[in-house]
Design an enzyme around this catalytic site. Sequence first.
Site, PDB file in Angstrom:
ATOM      1  N   SER A 144       0.855  -1.191   0.000  1.00  0.00           N
ATOM      2  CA  SER A 144       0.000   0.000   0.000  1.00  0.00           C
ATOM      3  C   SER A 144       0.883   1.230   0.000  1.00  0.00           C
ATOM      4  CB  SER A 144      -0.893   0.004   1.250  1.00  0.00           C
ATOM      5  OG  SER A 144      -1.537   1.257   1.421  1.00  0.00           O
ATOM      6  N   TYR A 175      -1.904  -1.010  10.424  1.00  0.00           N
ATOM      7  CA  TYR A 175      -2.027  -1.242   8.980  1.00  0.00           C
ATOM      8  C   TYR A 175      -0.770  -0.758   8.258  1.00  0.00           C
ATOM      9  CZ  TYR A 175      -3.977  -1.021   4.247  1.00  0.00           C
ATOM     10  OH  TYR A 175      -4.203  -1.168   2.902  1.00  0.00           O
TER      11      TYR A 175
END
Length: 275
Positions: free
Chosen positions: A143, A156
């Site tokens: 990401s 995350y």
Amino acid sequence: MQLLDDHVVLILGGGSGLGLGVARHCLGEGAHVAIMEVSADKLVDLKAEFGEEVLLVHGDVTSIEDLEATRTAVLDRWGRLDALIGAQGIFDGNIPLKDVPLDRIESLFDEVFHIDVLGYILAARVFVGDLEQSHGAIVLTSSTAAYAADGGGLFYTAAKGAVRSIVNQLAFEFAPRVRVNGVAPSGIANSQLRGPAALGLEGNKQSDIPKEAFLEQFLSLTLMPTLPTPEEYGPLFAYLASRHNTTMTGQTIVADQGLFNRAVISNGTVDRVGQ
């Protein structure tokens, strides 16, 4: 000739969101596709969409037993595996660390890292022998949160940074017979990443963020005026998974719509919609 003609591709977490978009694209490029999915409800929907064309396997990426059962199913059907695409993951709710109850930190860490990191490591170990035989590829999902703050919460962000490092290390370890790369998306339209059960957010999804507010903020930071759909990321995964990729391993493609090349002096006042 299509990009994935005569390729057998397994997608982990292909039941919705990014994984499903990638699965659809790989099918369109001629691949034989298998999907491993933990949600029985999503498997029902996949069956309705794909019928017998796609091999569907119910399993948890954090379970060695389930991964080995998936391997058996793929080999029983096609006799080989050419590419493993990891698309599973959960979100952490984008909650600042100081707002996470102290007694929930360990369980939150374990939940996010087991699914978003350990699942990739276990899958790589289970399937590496088959991929060596086919001179195949692994493509993992990182990401833009791995590169810059505020793409998620601490857990995350740390997990996606770990995925980026896994790509580097496994490319080194598995060379020259297996290519290992990653894709780091930024925003994804209708993202289906769920929140963590450790915080009671397992019923929440990234797409629950008010769409107009998120879209306005996202477009103010990027240089391209659209929020990509899962299918639009498909070509990146498909190329890295294909035998046509003879030049790249150990790389993570940052697909950020120009996010990291944005202007900082203009304060986002330039109107880019429609350009």
